[in-house]
Design a protein around this motif. Structure first.
Motif: not given
Length: 633
Positions: A23, A48-49, A252
């Protein structure tokens, strides 16, 4: 680790720690690449995660990932083998800034307009079941897009059908601008209600400590947890829609998301997973101002300074400053926007007149009908909307505004090509879908000063709806009139005299026509250039005069040739039984033009001075006959 990821299968054996490291590397990659190419930075840094978890657990392309709009699809592109093409992002023949079906088998749905993902997911889930297949369907939709009426219509259907389907609600409190409305407030309440989350966790902990019978109590416990929801969180809107609600979860925290997504995958029927993310995460300038970094130009990584060309103000800026000037003189003026206050140049207006700025969220249809009602009650609503998004409110424009002859002002931004956002965002169809509607006036300026005058014209016009379309480019740097004066509607302007032919041009094409006239002048050919600024009504007096003179006509427009301005010229001569005319239309042909710079897009379809000059020469020989008519008027 990033260099080792060539497809989703390369994620499968990674540990949670390795996914966290990946990530970080993806964020750094995006920050570096987009500093050169520009692009949708803040939305992608925020997912992203989430994207990694989806690709880790599920099996694309067999399992279908449907991204709403596609602003947040860059991480998906990286994971699915397109990392080496990011230097071409949003460039001519390069990587699209959105999901693109012809780019990858992993891109199963593409959209540049929001709120479509749930309908698409439902369609794919129904098709899967009808074919007897077993793949998963996962829709990823933002909290802003969820305010769109189409998304709520789809939720209604999804909850009724009870098919296996996962809806991931990516909740970052933003679309492009901060979200507004009752649904946004509802999500905020869930987002911040720790009582429910704590009670649910304590119940789960209690059950796990009961030996032997803990598992047998699971079904009863689920009912109990449902009761807790109704007790501790008001509404539970999604469960009333018929979806199992899971979350909220930190978007996240990879470990938490893995657990929750696995739970979602085990449930029969539709599930909504509520994921809380932070737009711009990992890059401080984007975290602090996610609106500015939604669609970033190139920038300096260290300082976050945008690298923008210096020049005259954009048409959007001129619109915003002029609207403030007019609103200071007329308290009836209101600004209406469907979630685009910044993109439409209205942020300063909102600061100056907070009570006269109305942001309805991603709801173009509602914005149009709201404007009609405001106008009928004596207000002067200015509906500021991108041309491409006005397409979504077509029925309301016809049924509620034009049929009522309501005094609504349309400020149609991004008319013509828009460049790197590509075919989903071009504003090339509004002339075709607006000019045939009764009561509507349609104008387009050749420069920024004329835009100001058209706005004055529109505010003073009280005989029905009036629309001004303008492009996504900088102005020409012309001198601005100190005193705003209206323009005569239905009257064109001759900006260059000439004898051999007449060019009827609109908007930025007036400059292109003038350049073509200069090219022809060097060959001894004199061409008249007309700024046909009133698209509807036409300047009928001038059209008849041109016919009397027997001059060939070239129509130059950065809009669809089919149904466009040129078509209205042909229709005029046909309806008036005027024949013998030579008319050539140069506009955008019957195709979708993909992402590139605006200049490259114009070259691709032949909207250039050189092409215009060539077309004029092709209609000159032997064509200088006078037109005849059975009924001159």
């Amino acid at each position: 680790m990033l260099d080792q990821i060539n497809g989703p299968q390369d994620l499968k054996g990674l540990s949670t720690k390795e996914l966290e490291q990946l990530s970080d590397e993806i964020r750094q990659f995006l920050i570096e690449k987009l500093s050169v190419t520009g692009g949708h930075l803040s939305s992608n840094l925020g997912v992203v995660e989430l994207t990694l978890v989806l690709h880790y657990l599920f099996d694309s392309p067999n399992d279908k990932f449907i991204f709403d709009v596609g602003h947040q699809s860059y991480v998906h592109k990286i994971v699915t083998g397109r990392m080496d093409r990011f230097d071409t992002l949003k460039k001519h023949k390069g990587l699209s800034g959105f999901v693109k079906r012809n780019e990858s088998e992993h891109d199963v749905w593409e959209a540049g307009h929001s709120s479509t993902s749930l309908s698409a997911a439902m369609g794919m889930a129904m098709a899967r079941d009808m074919k007897g297949e077993k793949n998963r369907v996962v829709a990823i939709i933002g909290d802003g897009a969820l305010t769109g009426g189409m998304a709520l219509e789809a939720l209604n259907h999804i909850g009724d059908e009870k098919r296996n389907l996962i809806v991931v609600l990516n909740d970052n409190e933003m679309s492009i601008a901060p979200n507004v409305g009752a649904l946004h407030q509802y999500l905020s309440k869930i987002r911040t209600d720790r009582h429910y989350q704590k009670a649910k966790d304590e119940l789960q902990h209690f059950l796990n400590k009961i030996p032997a019978i803990g598992g047998k109590l699971a079904k009863t416990a689920e009912r109990f947890k449902d009761s807790l929801k109704y007790l501790l969180v008001s509404g539970i809107l999604f469960e009333q829609f018929g979806l199992t609600y899971l979350g909220p979860v930190d978007g996240h925290d990879i470990e938490q998301m893995l657990d929750l997504m696995k739970q979602a995958d085990s449930i029969n029927g539709p599930v909504l997973v509520h994921v809380i993310t932070k737009k711009g995460k990992g890059y401080l300038p984007a975290e602090e101002d996610s609106f500015k970094w939604h669609g970033a130009s190139s920038y300096k990584i260290e300082s976050g300074q945008m690298l923008k060309a210096v020049g005259p103000p954009m048409y959007t800026e001129v619109f915003g400053s002029t609207l403030i000037e007019l609103a200071e003189q007329d308290e009836r003026i209101l600004a209406i926007t469907p979630a685009m206050p910044g993109g439409s140049g209205l942020l300063k207006f909102a600061d100056r007149f907070p009570d006269r700025m109305i942001d309805v969220g991603i709801a173009e249809q509602h914005a149009a009908t709201l404007s009609a009602a405001l106008a009928m009650e004596g207000m002067k609503p200015v509906f500021a909307v991108y041309s491409t998004f006005l397409q979504r409110a077509y029925d309301q424009v016809v049924h509620d505004i034009c049929r009522h002859n309501a005094n609504v002002v349309f400020a149609i931004d991004r008319a013509g090509f828009v460049g790197s956002d590509g075919e989903t965002h071009h504003g090339v169809y509004d002339i075709a879908f607006l000019r045939h509607i009764p009561n509507l006036v349609l104008l387009m300026p050749k420069d920024e000063n004329e835009l100001r005058r058209m706005m004055k014209t529109a505010i003073e016009y009280n005989d029905g709806p009036i629309a001004i379309r303008y492009p996504r480019i900088n102005g020409l740097g012309v001198e601005m009139d100190k005193e705003l004066k209206p323009l005569p509607i239905g009257k064109w302007e001759t900006v260059r005299e000439g004898e051999a032919a007449v060019v009827l041009a609109i908007g930025p094409m007036v400059q292109t026509a003038l350049e073509a006239a200069e090219i022809l002048k060097r060959e001894g050919i004199s061409v008249r250039v007309v700024n046909a600024r009133s698209i509807k009504p036409l300047d009928e007096e001038m059209l008849i005069q041109i016919a009397h003179e027997g001059k060939p006509i070239l129509v130059l427009e950065e809009s669809s040739e089919l149904g466009g301005f040129g078509g209205s010229v042909l229709e005029f001569y046909s309806l008036h039984d005027i024949y013998g005319m030579t008319i050539r239309i140069v506009g955008i042909p019957d195709l979708f033009v993909e992402h590139a710079s605006i200049k490259e897009q114009q070259i691709e379809v032949g909207l250039t001075a050189e092409r215009a000059a060539s077309e004029i020469k092709s209609i000159l020989p032997g064509r200088q006959m006078k037109a005849t008519s059975r009924s001159w008027s």
